[in-house]
Design a protein around this motif. Structure first.
Motif, PDB file in Angstrom:
ATOM      1  N   CYS A 100       0.844  -1.200   0.000  1.00 46.91           N
ATOM      2  CA  CYS A 100       0.000   0.000   0.000  1.00 46.91           C
ATOM      3  C   CYS A 100       0.878   1.249   0.000  1.00 46.91           C
ATOM      4  O   CYS A 100       0.609   2.220  -0.706  1.00 46.91           O
ATOM      5  CB  CYS A 100      -0.928  -0.004   1.206  1.00 46.91           C
ATOM      6  SG  CYS A 100      -2.173   1.278   1.156  1.00 46.91           S
ATOM      7  N   GLU A 101       1.956   1.203   0.778  1.00 46.28           N
ATOM      8  CA  GLU A 101       2.881   2.326   0.869  1.00 46.28           C
ATOM      9  C   GLU A 101       3.525   2.621  -0.498  1.00 46.28           C
ATOM     10  O   GLU A 101       3.813   3.771  -0.821  1.00 46.28           O
ATOM     11  CB  GLU A 101       3.957   2.018   1.909  1.00 46.28           C
ATOM     12  CG  GLU A 101       4.794   3.203   2.300  1.00 46.28           C
ATOM     13  CD  GLU A 101       5.734   2.851   3.438  1.00 46.28           C
ATOM     14  OE1 GLU A 101       5.950   3.728   4.291  1.00 46.28           O
ATOM     15  OE2 GLU A 101       6.259   1.710   3.479  1.00 46.28           O
ATOM     16  N   THR A 118      -9.708  -6.422  -6.828  1.00 46.33           N
ATOM     17  CA  THR A 118      -9.888  -5.870  -8.167  1.00 46.33           C
ATOM     18  C   THR A 118     -11.339  -5.857  -8.642  1.00 46.33           C
ATOM     19  O   THR A 118     -11.658  -5.157  -9.578  1.00 46.33           O
ATOM     20  CB  THR A 118      -9.046  -6.631  -9.202  1.00 46.33           C
ATOM     21  OG1 THR A 118      -9.404  -8.019  -9.138  1.00 46.33           O
ATOM     22  CG2 THR A 118      -7.563  -6.457  -8.926  1.00 46.33           C
ATOM     23  N   ASN A 119     -12.222  -6.588  -8.000  1.00 45.30           N
ATOM     24  CA  ASN A 119     -13.602  -6.663  -8.482  1.00 45.30           C
ATOM     25  C   ASN A 119     -14.616  -5.948  -7.612  1.00 45.30           C
ATOM     26  O   ASN A 119     -15.769  -5.791  -8.005  1.00 45.30           O
ATOM     27  CB  ASN A 119     -14.028  -8.128  -8.628  1.00 45.30           C
ATOM     28  CG  ASN A 119     -13.210  -8.843  -9.665  1.00 45.30           C
ATOM     29  OD1 ASN A 119     -12.858  -8.278 -10.697  1.00 45.30           O
ATOM     30  ND2 ASN A 119     -12.877 -10.094  -9.400  1.00 45.30           N
ATOM     31  N   PHE A 141     -14.094   4.298   5.447  1.00 41.36           N
ATOM     32  CA  PHE A 141     -13.540   4.609   4.133  1.00 41.36           C
ATOM     33  C   PHE A 141     -13.092   6.063   4.060  1.00 41.36           C
ATOM     34  O   PHE A 141     -13.849   6.976   4.352  1.00 41.36           O
ATOM     35  CB  PHE A 141     -14.575   4.319   3.044  1.00 41.36           C
ATOM     36  CG  PHE A 141     -14.097   4.634   1.658  1.00 41.36           C
ATOM     37  CD1 PHE A 141     -12.962   4.025   1.138  1.00 41.36           C
ATOM     38  CD2 PHE A 141     -14.769   5.543   0.878  1.00 41.36           C
ATOM     39  CE1 PHE A 141     -12.519   4.316  -0.138  1.00 41.36           C
ATOM     40  CE2 PHE A 141     -14.332   5.848  -0.408  1.00 41.36           C
ATOM     41  CZ  PHE A 141     -13.204   5.229  -0.920  1.00 41.36           C
ATOM     42  N   ALA A 142     -11.811   6.264   3.676  1.00 37.65           N
ATOM     43  CA  ALA A 142     -11.226   7.600   3.626  1.00 37.65           C
ATOM     44  C   ALA A 142     -10.908   8.066   2.212  1.00 37.65           C
ATOM     45  O   ALA A 142     -10.744   9.254   1.980  1.00 37.65           O
ATOM     46  CB  ALA A 142      -9.952   7.644   4.473  1.00 37.65           C
ATOM     47  N   GLY A 143     -10.815   7.154   1.247  1.00 38.29           N
ATOM     48  CA  GLY A 143     -10.545   7.556  -0.122  1.00 38.29           C
ATOM     49  C   GLY A 143      -9.543   6.663  -0.817  1.00 38.29           C
ATOM     50  O   GLY A 143      -9.168   5.607  -0.328  1.00 38.29           O
ATOM     51  N   GLY A 144      -9.126   7.112  -1.992  1.00 44.24           N
ATOM     52  CA  GLY A 144      -8.159   6.375  -2.797  1.00 44.24           C
ATOM     53  C   GLY A 144      -7.986   7.075  -4.122  1.00 44.24           C
ATOM     54  O   GLY A 144      -8.675   8.053  -4.420  1.00 44.24           O
ATOM     55  N   THR A 149      -8.881  -0.061  -9.070  1.00 48.00           N
ATOM     56  CA  THR A 149      -7.583  -0.116  -9.738  1.00 48.00           C
ATOM     57  C   THR A 149      -6.458  -0.051  -8.720  1.00 48.00           C
ATOM     58  O   THR A 149      -5.464  -0.759  -8.839  1.00 48.00           O
ATOM     59  CB  THR A 149      -7.443   1.056 -10.734  1.00 48.00           C
ATOM     60  OG1 THR A 149      -8.534   0.998 -11.651  1.00 48.00           O
ATOM     61  CG2 THR A 149      -6.145   0.973 -11.506  1.00 48.00           C
ATOM     62  N   ASP A 150      -6.616   0.800  -7.717  1.00 47.66           N
ATOM     63  CA  ASP A 150      -5.600   0.990  -6.681  1.00 47.66           C
ATOM     64  C   ASP A 150      -6.154   0.547  -5.326  1.00 47.66           C
ATOM     65  O   ASP A 150      -7.366   0.498  -5.140  1.00 47.66           O
ATOM     66  CB  ASP A 150      -5.216   2.470  -6.585  1.00 47.66           C
ATOM     67  CG  ASP A 150      -4.491   2.962  -7.820  1.00 47.66           C
ATOM     68  OD1 ASP A 150      -3.593   2.242  -8.304  1.00 47.66           O
ATOM     69  OD2 ASP A 150      -4.823   4.059  -8.304  1.00 47.66           O
ATOM     70  N   PRO A 151      -5.262   0.268  -4.367  1.00 51.81           N
ATOM     71  CA  PRO A 151      -5.738   0.004  -3.004  1.00 51.81           C
ATOM     72  C   PRO A 151      -6.533   1.213  -2.502  1.00 51.81           C
ATOM     73  O   PRO A 151      -6.316   2.327  -2.960  1.00 51.81           O
ATOM     74  CB  PRO A 151      -4.443  -0.144  -2.195  1.00 51.81           C
ATOM     75  CG  PRO A 151      -3.377  -0.402  -3.190  1.00 51.81           C
ATOM     76  CD  PRO A 151      -3.806   0.252  -4.463  1.00 51.81           C
ATOM     77  N   VAL A 152      -7.461   0.964  -1.594  1.00 53.09           N
ATOM     78  CA  VAL A 152      -8.241   2.060  -1.025  1.00 53.09           C
ATOM     79  C   VAL A 152      -7.877   2.244   0.442  1.00 53.09           C
ATOM     80  O   VAL A 152      -7.452   1.309   1.110  1.00 53.09           O
ATOM     81  CB  VAL A 152      -9.763   1.854  -1.190  1.00 53.09           C
ATOM     82  CG1 VAL A 152     -10.150   1.891  -2.645  1.00 53.09           C
ATOM     83  CG2 VAL A 152     -10.222   0.572  -0.553  1.00 53.09           C
ATOM     84  N   LEU A 153      -8.026   3.468   0.930  1.00 55.03           N
ATOM     85  CA  LEU A 153      -7.637   3.822   2.288  1.00 55.03           C
ATOM     86  C   LEU A 153      -8.846   3.896   3.213  1.00 55.03           C
ATOM     87  O   LEU A 153      -9.915   4.368   2.823  1.00 55.03           O
ATOM     88  CB  LEU A 153      -6.931   5.174   2.281  1.00 55.03           C
ATOM     89  CG  LEU A 153      -5.654   5.233   1.451  1.00 55.03           C
ATOM     90  CD1 LEU A 153      -5.174   6.674   1.321  1.00 55.03           C
ATOM     91  CD2 LEU A 153      -4.580   4.362   2.076  1.00 55.03           C
ATOM     92  N   HIS A 154      -8.626   3.446   4.436  1.00 53.60           N
ATOM     93  CA  HIS A 154      -9.639   3.499   5.485  1.00 53.60           C
ATOM     94  C   HIS A 154      -8.985   4.090   6.723  1.00 53.60           C
ATOM     95  O   HIS A 154      -7.817   3.814   7.003  1.00 53.60           O
ATOM     96  CB  HIS A 154     -10.154   2.100   5.838  1.00 53.60           C
ATOM     97  CG  HIS A 154     -10.726   1.359   4.679  1.00 53.60           C
ATOM     98  ND1 HIS A 154     -12.064   1.362   4.383  1.00 53.60           N
ATOM     99  CD2 HIS A 154     -10.127   0.603   3.723  1.00 53.60           C
ATOM    100  CE1 HIS A 154     -12.274   0.623   3.314  1.00 53.60           C
ATOM    101  NE2 HIS A 154     -11.112   0.157   2.901  1.00 53.60           N
TER     102      HIS A 154
END
Length: 170
Positions: A100-101, A118-119, A141-144, A149-154
């Motif tokens: 993620c980093e 991915t799905n 959920f905080a964004g991405g 396509t990319d990992p998402v941030l929480h």
């Protein structure tokens, strides 16, 4: 600020209440806000009436990579759609911190965690929606960068649980 209790529809059903007080913790990275709503007496009464509505526990230890968790929210099925009127749920996977980093570099702090599949995953209209594991909230959920396509941030709730407990005492 208002909130609906006892419905899986974002605009009807259950009961709508107004919070007595909202406490906010603002973070600079990703500009997320963690709010804590004090329930009004009216909501506490509704809580007693609606047995299917129960308070949820807060996670106290960070989750390990590959852990399967449940997300819930009002987000659309695709980036081209509007929000869903009905609460949606999905299973996603906690993502490895180092991987993620690599995507978020210096923007990633211990107060954030990642999921990646991915799905399926959170997207538009899902900000602040919960990530749950074993009937406890571990993330919001905080964004991405890009949905699916990319990992998402929480927000990593276990890292902030002391702030939440202290805020409740106030």
């Amino acid at each position: 600020m208002s909130f609906r209790v006892g419905s899986t529809n974002c605009e009807k059903g259950g009961q709508l209440f107004t919070a007595d007080k909202v406490l906010v913790k603002r973070e600079l990275q990703w500009q997320f806000f963690l709010g804590l709503r004090h329930r009004s007496r009216q909501a506490q009464q509704a809580h007693q009436i609606q047995q299917k509505c129960q308070a949820i526990k807060l996670g106290t230890t960070s989750l390990k990579p590959t852990t399967k968790v449940v997300i819930a929210g009002w987000g659309p099925e695709s980036q081209s759609e509007d929000k869903s009127m009905t609460l949606r749920t999905a299973k996603v996977t906690v993502y490895d911190w180092k991987k993620c980093e690599a995507t978020y570099s210096s923007k990633l702090t211990q107060r954030l965690m990642c999921t990646y599949d991915t799905n399926v995953g959170p997207c538009a209209s899902d900000f602040g929606d919960p990530l749950v594991y074993k009937n406890a909230v571990y993330g919001l959920f905080a964004g991405g960068y890009k949905c699916l396509t990319d990992p998402v941030l929480h927000v990593n709730v276990p890292v902030l649980v002391d702030w939440v407990k202290n805020a409740i005492k106030e």
